[in-house]
Enzyme design. Structure first.
Site, PDB file in Angstrom:
ATOM      1  N   ARG A  51      -5.496   0.589  16.085  1.00 48.43           N
ATOM      2  CA  ARG A  51      -6.575   0.477  17.070  1.00 48.43           C
ATOM      3  C   ARG A  51      -7.419  -0.790  16.921  1.00 48.43           C
ATOM      4  O   ARG A  51      -8.210  -1.125  17.788  1.00 48.43           O
ATOM      5  CB  ARG A  51      -7.474   1.733  16.978  1.00 48.43           C
TER       6      ARG A  51
ATOM      7  N   ARG B 205     -28.083 -60.821   7.899  1.00 54.53           N
ATOM      8  CA  ARG B 205     -27.967 -60.560   9.339  1.00 54.53           C
ATOM      9  C   ARG B 205     -28.047 -61.886  10.082  1.00 54.53           C
ATOM     10  O   ARG B 205     -28.506 -62.885   9.529  1.00 54.53           O
ATOM     11  CB  ARG B 205     -29.071 -59.618   9.807  1.00 54.53           C
TER      12      ARG B 205
HETATM   13  C1  UD1 Z   1      -8.913  10.355   9.193  1.00 59.64           C
HETATM   14  C2  UD1 Z   1      -8.917  11.890   9.094  1.00 59.64           C
HETATM   15  C3  UD1 Z   1     -10.039  12.443   9.966  1.00 59.64           C
HETATM   16  C4  UD1 Z   1     -11.362  11.839   9.530  1.00 59.64           C
HETATM   17  C5  UD1 Z   1     -11.289  10.322   9.567  1.00 59.64           C
HETATM   18  C6  UD1 Z   1     -12.546   9.757   8.950  1.00 59.64           C
HETATM   19  C7  UD1 Z   1      -6.559  12.514   8.768  1.00 59.64           C
HETATM   20  C8  UD1 Z   1      -5.336  13.083   9.402  1.00 59.64           C
HETATM   21  N1  UD1 Z   1      -7.627  12.382   9.556  1.00 59.64           N
HETATM   22  O1  UD1 Z   1      -8.597  10.036  10.532  1.00 59.64           O
HETATM   23  O2  UD1 Z   1     -10.110  13.866   9.807  1.00 59.64           O
HETATM   24  O3  UD1 Z   1     -12.392  12.312  10.366  1.00 59.64           O
HETATM   25  O4  UD1 Z   1     -10.180   9.860   8.800  1.00 59.64           O
HETATM   26  O5  UD1 Z   1     -12.580   8.370   9.059  1.00 59.64           O
HETATM   27  O6  UD1 Z   1      -6.541  12.246   7.579  1.00 59.64           O
HETATM   28  N2  UD1 Z   1      -3.518   5.727   5.461  1.00 59.64           N
HETATM   29  C9  UD1 Z   1      -2.547   5.547   4.482  1.00 59.64           C
HETATM   30  N3  UD1 Z   1      -1.264   5.945   4.728  1.00 59.64           N
HETATM   31  C10 UD1 Z   1      -0.901   6.539   5.901  1.00 59.64           C
HETATM   32  C11 UD1 Z   1      -1.895   6.728   6.895  1.00 59.64           C
HETATM   33  C12 UD1 Z   1      -3.192   6.330   6.637  1.00 59.64           C
HETATM   34  O7  UD1 Z   1      -2.824   5.015   3.418  1.00 59.64           O
HETATM   35  O8  UD1 Z   1       0.283   6.869   6.039  1.00 59.64           O
HETATM   36  C13 UD1 Z   1      -4.886   5.291   5.194  1.00 59.64           C
HETATM   37  C14 UD1 Z   1      -5.375   4.281   6.225  1.00 59.64           C
HETATM   38  O9  UD1 Z   1      -5.081   2.967   5.787  1.00 59.64           O
HETATM   39  C15 UD1 Z   1      -6.869   4.547   6.268  1.00 59.64           C
HETATM   40  C16 UD1 Z   1      -6.993   6.007   5.870  1.00 59.64           C
HETATM   41  O10 UD1 Z   1      -5.752   6.388   5.314  1.00 59.64           O
HETATM   42  O11 UD1 Z   1      -7.575   3.769   5.322  1.00 59.64           O
HETATM   43  C17 UD1 Z   1      -7.300   6.889   7.072  1.00 59.64           C
HETATM   44  O12 UD1 Z   1      -6.303   6.718   8.054  1.00 59.64           O
HETATM   45  P1  UD1 Z   1      -6.690   6.568   9.580  1.00 59.64           P
HETATM   46  O13 UD1 Z   1      -5.438   6.385  10.355  1.00 59.64           O
HETATM   47  O14 UD1 Z   1      -7.763   5.599   9.761  1.00 59.64           O
HETATM   48  O15 UD1 Z   1      -7.218   8.062   9.856  1.00 59.64           O
HETATM   49  P2  UD1 Z   1      -8.221   8.535  11.010  1.00 59.64           P
HETATM   50  O16 UD1 Z   1      -7.480   8.674  12.276  1.00 59.64           O
HETATM   51  O17 UD1 Z   1      -9.428   7.703  11.016  1.00 59.64           O
HETATM   52 CA    CA Z   2     -10.087   5.844   9.971  1.00 55.27          CA
END
Ligand code: UD1
Ligand code: CA
Length: 490
Positions: free
Chosen positions: A18, A444
């Site tokens: 995003r 100069r």
């Molecule tokens: C996540 C939470 C949500 C919470 C929000 C708070 C989940 C499913 N949802 O959503 O409940 O309200 O954070 O900010 O956990 N990451 C990894 N490996 C992966 C996927 C993600 O390391 O495979 C890391 C990302 O880099 C990030 C963090 O996990 O730093 C959170 O992932 P992100 O995709 O931002 O989750 P949200 O949709 O924000």
């Molecule tokens: Ca997040």
């Protein structure tokens, strides 16, 4: 607080779709640091047994930042969700660890005290999991905390999966947790990718724990801002604004006056002494250190600067990696490039550029001047438009100006060259040779005046305009006519 039984896991493998960026999300900057650096710095004071970051997207760059702060990393490839990230983490978590703090790499406003409170709630409550939560006015995009009629946490439901009656819930999941590892591991093995993204969600581990009759607690953050996650550029701007406001507030608490603090940008490592006044639009960057009783004029930008007490910086100066000693005065519109050393009481004025040069005690260069690779002695005065010609297209050379020297305006000092103590340089000179102490250097063309020249030119112009008026030129020789003819307008 003993933390020898804690591993901290920072989830930083995601792409951050995003953000619409070619740069991994956790490497974007807010408040003068990358997001992941803020998170790491908030964790470090807890002195956990282990600090581990899960990396994936752009793992080489993320690992470099993590390693520079002493954090170990493990690769999650491909990235199949936050629950999958913890499954990978299990391989690297120390056997001695009983608890894990899990925190996302994209929630940089978190403070150490809040993490400590989370662990405290977890230990006192003898919980299997404790979730850091917050009530926020606009919870859209976050997972919500579902509680039963007695207020006990039941589960976390992601935004997209909320039932209509759950939409009004304002309590959100920060993605910051404390887990008792022996309770978490079996639940992680049970996770299923039954969501639109086909990912394993760590949030689903909460309902799994409850199904096993484990205790799950929520610790509500006192300051909801601390848990803000960064998913979009607009979040990044919000987070940056909060960091800048925090830093300005901390400086104001320590005795610094900041006018319109919402317009100033101050990096985290900057120090400012008491009773210094910071005007609107100022940017204090890098490792800049400013003493007490200074004034930093509107719109000035200081990067890695060292400023002693009682210095006056007038508006719109731009300065890098230089030193301003006590009671010196700079600007407006002055430019200091690396290695400028402005000594006690010296003045550097409008549109003056100084690089790798010492301007000694009480010396002045007030207008439209370039001083590069130069030394200006005590009490000397550098006239308007003076230029040190320090570069011959190949190498740089030094200009040495002694004490109490007077450099006339529009002087070019062709380096290497030395002007002795007490010497004068005539205005408009191009100085290529050393000038001894107390001498006058003048280099100069001599002036000659041509009497009546201007009047004659006006007469000729008038004649050219009205051809009917007869103008009889005075008889003259060809030679004198050529010499005194005013240049034609092109
Ligand atoms: C996540 C939470 C949500 C919470 C929000 C708070 C989940 C499913 N949802 O959503 O409940 O309200 O954070 O900010 O956990 N990451 C990894 N490996 C992966 C996927 C993600 O390391 O495979 C890391 C990302 O880099 C990030 C963090 O996990 O730093 C959170 O992932 P992100 O995709 O931002 O989750 P949200 O949709 O924000
Ligand atoms: Ca997040």
């Amino acid at each position: 607080m003993p933390a020898a039984d804690i591993s901290i896991v920072i989830l930083a493998a995601g792409k951050g779709t995003r953000m619409r960026s070619s740069l991994a999300k956790v490497l974007h900057q807010a408040g003068g640091r990358t997001l992941i650096e803020h998170v790491i710095r908030a964790c470090q004071p807890l002195k956990p047994a282990q600090l581990l970051a899960i990396v994936g997207h752009q793992h080489e760059e993320v690992t470099r930042v993590a390693a520079s702060l002493g954090v170990e990393t493990i690769l999650q490839q491909p990235q199949r969700g936050t629950g999958h990230a913890m499954q990978i983490a299990r391989r690297a978590i120390r056997k001695s660890a009983r608890l894990a703090i899990v925190t996302p790499g994209d929630a940089p406003l978190l403070r150490t005290e809040t993490l400590a409170a989370l662990v405290d709630t977890h230990r006192r409550g003898e919980a299997a999991a404790t979730i850091l939560t917050a009530e926020i006015a606009d919870p859209s995009g976050y997972g919500r905390i579902i509680r039963d009629s007695e207020g006990r946490v039941l589960s976390i439901v992601e935004d997209g999966k909320l039932a209509p009656e759950q939409r009004g819930i304002l309590e959100i999941n920060s993605s910051i947790y404390c887990f008792t590892l022996e309770k978490l591991w079996p639940c992680l093995a049970d996770l299923r990718p039954d969501n639109a993204h086909r990912e394993l969600y760590l949030t689903d581990a909460i309902s799994k724990l409850r199904e096993r009759n484990e205790r799950v607690l929520a610790c509500v953050a006192a300051d909801a801002n601390e848990v803000l996650g960064c998913n979009t550029r607009s979040h990044l701007a919000d987070i940056d604004r909060i960091f800048r406001a925090r830093k300005a507030a901390a400086l104001m608490d320590s005795g610094v006056t900041i006018y319109l603090p919402e317009t100033v940008i101050i990096d985290p490592e900057v120090a400012v002494g008491a009773d210094t006044i910071v005007d609107p639009g100022v940017r204090l960057l890098g490792r800049t250190r400013i003493g007490a009783n200074c004034r930093i004029g509107a719109g000035s930008i200081l990067f890695d600067m060292r400023v002693d007490d009682g210095v006056t910086i007038l508006p719109n100066c731009n300065m890098t990696s230089s030193r301003l000693r006590a009671r010196s005065q700079i600007g407006p519109f002055a430019r200091l490039r690396p290695g400028a050393d402005i000594r006690e009481g010296a003045h550097v004025g409008n549109f003056v550029e100084v690089k790798n040069s010492v301007i000694r005690e009480g010396a002045k260069a007030m207008h439209l001047t370039y001083l590069g690779d130069a030394s200006v002695g005590r009490g000397s005065n550098v006239g308007a438009g003076t230029i040190t010609c320090n570069y011959d297209g190949v190498a740089k050379y030094h200009t040495e100006i002694g004490d109490r020297v007077f450099i006339g305006s529009d002087t070019a000092l062709v380096a290497p060259v030395r002007i002795g103590d007490g010497a004068y340089v005539a205005a408009g000179s191009v100085i290529t040779e050393n000038i001894p102490a107390d001498a006058l250097g003048i280099a100069r063309g001599r002036q000659s005046n041509k009497p009546g020249w201007a009047r004659e030119r006006r007469r000729q112009l008038a004649a050219a305009k009205s051809p009917r008026r007869r103008v009889r030129p005075k008889p003259r020789s060809n030679r004198s006519r050529r010499a005194s003819r005013p240049a034609r307008r092109r």
